[in-house]
Design a protein around this motif. Structure first.
Motif, PDB file in Angstrom:
ATOM      1  N   THR A  45     -56.505  12.318  45.984  1.00 31.64           N
ATOM      2  CA  THR A  45     -56.387  13.619  46.254  1.00 31.64           C
ATOM      3  C   THR A  45     -55.060  13.913  46.780  1.00 31.64           C
ATOM      4  OG1 THR A  45     -57.398  13.190  48.652  1.00 31.64           O
ATOM      5  CG2 THR A  45     -58.979  13.695  46.747  1.00 31.64           C
ATOM      6  N   ASN A  46     -54.010  13.155  46.643  1.00 32.63           N
ATOM      7  CA  ASN A  46     -52.730  13.466  47.295  1.00 32.63           C
ATOM      8  C   ASN A  46     -52.113  14.483  46.309  1.00 32.63           C
ATOM      9  OD1 ASN A  46     -49.641  13.364  47.676  1.00 32.63           O
ATOM     10  ND2 ASN A  46     -50.212  11.627  48.991  1.00 32.63           N
ATOM     11  N   PRO A  47     -51.650  15.667  46.957  1.00 31.09           N
ATOM     12  CA  PRO A  47     -51.085  16.523  45.974  1.00 31.09           C
ATOM     13  C   PRO A  47     -49.851  16.380  45.209  1.00 31.09           C
ATOM     14  CG  PRO A  47     -50.561  17.175  48.485  1.00 31.09           C
ATOM     15  CD  PRO A  47     -51.497  15.788  48.330  1.00 31.09           C
ATOM     16  N   ASP A  48     -48.941  15.107  45.536  1.00 35.62           N
ATOM     17  CA  ASP A  48     -48.028  14.818  44.911  1.00 35.62           C
ATOM     18  C   ASP A  48     -48.310  14.093  43.329  1.00 35.62           C
ATOM     19  OD1 ASP A  48     -46.218  15.813  46.635  1.00 35.62           O
ATOM     20  OD2 ASP A  48     -46.180  13.934  47.780  1.00 35.62           O
ATOM     21  N   PRO A  50     -50.478  14.930  40.836  1.00 30.86           N
ATOM     22  CA  PRO A  50     -50.198  15.733  39.695  1.00 30.86           C
ATOM     23  C   PRO A  50     -48.657  15.908  39.116  1.00 30.86           C
ATOM     24  CG  PRO A  50     -51.733  17.039  40.937  1.00 30.86           C
ATOM     25  CD  PRO A  50     -51.194  15.851  41.804  1.00 30.86           C
ATOM     26  N   VAL A  51     -48.121  15.788  40.286  1.00 31.21           N
ATOM     27  CA  VAL A  51     -46.573  16.019  39.812  1.00 31.21           C
ATOM     28  C   VAL A  51     -45.925  14.820  39.316  1.00 31.21           C
ATOM     29  CG1 VAL A  51     -44.219  16.295  40.924  1.00 31.21           C
ATOM     30  CG2 VAL A  51     -45.889  17.545  41.709  1.00 31.21           C
ATOM     31  N   GLU A  53     -48.139  12.224  37.719  1.00 30.15           N
ATOM     32  CA  GLU A  53     -48.947  11.936  36.491  1.00 30.15           C
ATOM     33  C   GLU A  53     -48.116  11.976  35.182  1.00 30.15           C
ATOM     34  OE1 GLU A  53     -53.454  11.960  35.241  1.00 30.15           O
ATOM     35  OE2 GLU A  53     -52.835  13.749  36.630  1.00 30.15           O
ATOM     36  N   ARG A  61     -55.238  10.084  36.684  1.00 30.45           N
ATOM     37  CA  ARG A  61     -55.870  10.378  37.807  1.00 30.45           C
ATOM     38  C   ARG A  61     -57.234  10.259  37.522  1.00 30.45           C
ATOM     39  NH1 ARG A  61     -58.830  13.848  40.074  1.00 30.45           N
ATOM     40  NH2 ARG A  61     -59.224  13.843  42.232  1.00 30.45           N
ATOM     41  N   ASP A 108     -49.530   7.920  48.163  1.00 35.76           N
ATOM     42  CA  ASP A 108     -50.327   7.567  49.308  1.00 35.76           C
ATOM     43  C   ASP A 108     -50.060   6.167  49.803  1.00 35.76           C
ATOM     44  OD1 ASP A 108     -52.349   9.458  49.359  1.00 35.76           O
ATOM     45  OD2 ASP A 108     -53.101   8.645  47.464  1.00 35.76           O
ATOM     46  N   LYS A 111     -47.459   7.327  52.439  1.00 29.38           N
ATOM     47  CA  LYS A 111     -48.068   7.742  53.320  1.00 29.38           C
ATOM     48  C   LYS A 111     -48.709   6.588  54.252  1.00 29.38           C
ATOM     49  CE  LYS A 111     -52.117  10.846  54.216  1.00 29.38           C
ATOM     50  NZ  LYS A 111     -53.273  11.630  53.524  1.00 29.38           N
TER      51      LYS A 111
END
Length: 161
Positions: A45-48, A50-51, A53, A61, A108, A111
């Motif tokens: 679910t990390n917002p990065d 889609p950038v 992918e 994903r 992630d 992170k």
């Protein structure tokens, strides 16, 4: 899950699950854990993501999430054994991550390493800007040779004591 395609990118999470469980059960821990392209959060679910992918030649994903759900069975995807980023990451051995930045799993992993460092765990991430998921499996790549040489040095240093 040997030979099972669903576990293809779960080795890093499995290694982390083993050290987390060993810590929790007060079992001996290794001196270090080396992770190559690990999945640190099975929820993806990390917002990065889609950038990254569109530039990731190995993983998408939706397909990865499908595989994560199959691999998890009845366990929730947020469980620390599946998503080590959700563990406290305290009192763990040295964590050494090797990751390509063209891998949707990379944000992630960053992170997880940042969280581990914040709680005092010795952790590092070695990033390879043009590398993809499990790039170390392609020994012809300069990034692969560099990552494996670095891993060898870490193993040599850890086992020298």
């Amino acid at each position: 899950m040997a030979g099972d395609r669903r576990g293809r990118f779960r080795g890093g999470a499995l290694a982390m699950a083993l050290v987390i469980r060993a810590r929790d059960e007060h079992l001996p821990l290794p001196d270090a854990v080396l992770l190559f392209s690990p999945c640190a959060d099975a929820t993806l679910t990390n917002p990065d993501i889609p950038v990254i992918e569109p530039r990731d030649p190995m993983l998408g994903r939706e397909g990865a999430l499908w595989a994560m759900r199959r691999w998890a069975g009845d366990r929730p995807l947020r469980h620390p054994w599946l998503s080590p980023v959700n563990d406290s990451l305290r009192a763990l051995p040295r964590i050494c991550v090797f990751h390509g930045e063209r891998d949707i799993l990379c944000p992630d992993a960053k992170k997880m390493v940042a969280k581990a460092k914040a709680v005092g765990t010795n952790a590092e991430i070695n990033l390879y800007p043009d590398a993809f998921h499990v790039f170390v499996g392609v020994p012809q790549l300069p990034e692969s040779r560099a990552a494996l040489a670095h891993a060898r040095e870490i193993i040599k240093n850890v086992t020298a004591t």
